[in-house]
Enzyme design. Structure first.
Site, PDB file in Angstrom:
ATOM      1  N   ASP A  29      -5.122  10.960   0.431  1.00 24.95           N
ATOM      2  CA  ASP A  29      -5.396   9.635  -0.110  1.00 24.95           C
ATOM      3  C   ASP A  29      -4.108   9.033  -0.647  1.00 24.95           C
ATOM      4  OD1 ASP A  29      -6.798   7.402  -0.881  1.00 24.95           O
ATOM      5  OD2 ASP A  29      -8.224   8.470  -2.153  1.00 24.95           O
ATOM      6  N   GLY A  30      -4.117   7.735  -0.859  1.00 30.14           N
ATOM      7  CA  GLY A  30      -2.990   7.045  -1.468  1.00 30.14           C
ATOM      8  C   GLY A  30      -3.221   6.868  -2.955  1.00 30.14           C
ATOM      9  N   ALA A  31      -2.324   6.125  -3.615  1.00 27.38           N
ATOM     10  CA  ALA A  31      -2.464   5.833  -5.043  1.00 27.38           C
ATOM     11  C   ALA A  31      -1.693   4.561  -5.362  1.00 27.38           C
ATOM     12  CB  ALA A  31      -1.953   6.996  -5.895  1.00 27.38           C
ATOM     13  N   ASP A  32      -2.114   3.911  -6.435  1.00 29.48           N
ATOM     14  CA  ASP A  32      -1.430   2.711  -6.902  1.00 29.48           C
ATOM     15  C   ASP A  32      -0.281   3.056  -7.847  1.00 29.48           C
ATOM     16  OD1 ASP A  32      -3.342   1.096  -5.531  1.00 29.48           O
ATOM     17  OD2 ASP A  32      -4.751   1.485  -7.155  1.00 29.48           O
ATOM     18  N   GLU A  49     -13.840   7.743  -3.350  1.00 33.33           N
ATOM     19  CA  GLU A  49     -12.583   8.488  -3.278  1.00 33.33           C
ATOM     20  C   GLU A  49     -12.587   9.668  -4.238  1.00 33.33           C
ATOM     21  OE1 GLU A  49      -9.520   4.900  -1.939  1.00 33.33           O
ATOM     22  OE2 GLU A  49      -9.803   5.359  -4.060  1.00 33.33           O
TER      23      GLU A  49
END
Length: 223
Positions: A80-83, A102
């Protein structure tokens, strides 16, 4: 370039027969496209549990067999991505609105890998925290969040008038807490508010490693 480097590195970690959790966002989209190339060239069989309709459709397009947590209650890993990611690997996620699913997918995985570019790494988290709220609870949730020191704004849709609605039919509040010195504690306090389903603080206990894309390649942060 940096996003692509982190996504490509994550795609190299996927092995034939794996069941993976699939996050959402632009970096995950690159990851899925890279993994799709490997699936086609190496004839891999990969199963995936997507966290959003966006990642579901991208997974299908790239040859991943979509499944769910009924068929596979435990996943080999989640990408997964992240901010934002702080120096202790606490994350803020949810700009794409898929934070509840998520976090469910991340919790179901044996290993969670976050892929980001170098701009996302900070000393202390200070990004707005998305909070998924049952619409009926909206007013009370805003009041209770204010008691925790947060200023909440209802996220609005850029494609229609009114509130942005999640894949689960809920509202999202974007909450400014300023500098977040105790991410895990704040995550728990937010989730104790009636009507809150989940929030975008992903504490370090959920994260195993972060692959940071750089101009020259990647660096890996481990928990």
């Amino acid at each position: 370039m940096e996003k692509a480097n982190s996504a490509k590195e994550a795609a190299r970690l996927i092995e034939d027969g794996m069941v993976i959790g699939i996050g959402s966002g632009s970096t995950v989209e690159i990851f899925l496209n890279e993994l799709g190339k490997r699936i086609k060239e190496e004839e891999l069989e990969i199963w995936g549990v997507p966290s959003s309709y966006q990642s579901h459709m991208l997974a299908v397009e790239n040859g991943i067999t979509v499944t769910d947590l009924i068929q596979f209650e435990e996943l080999d890993l989640c990408v997964d991505g992240a901010d934002q990611v702080d120096e202790n690997l606490n994350c803020i996620k949810g700009k794409g609105g898929a934070l509840l699913r998520e976090k469910i997918v991340a919790q179901a995985a044996e290993e969670v890998i976050i892929i980001v570019d170098s701009r996302k790494i900070v000393d202390v988290l200070d990004e707005r925290v998305p909070v998924e709220v049952f619409p009926f609870a909206y007013g009370n949730a805003v009041k209770e969040i204010k008691k925790l020191g947060g200023e909440a704004v209802l996220r609005e849709s850029d494609r229609k008038l009114g509130a942005c609605i999640t894949d689960n039919g809920n509202f999202i509040l974007d909450v400014d807490f300023g500098r977040i010195e105790d991410p895990e504690g704040l995550e728990c306090r937010i989730n104790c508010i009636a009507g809150v389903f989940e929030n975008g603080i992903f504490p370090r206990r959920l994260i195993d490693r972060v692959i940071v894309g750089t101009k020259d390649g990647v660096r890996v942060l481990r928990n």
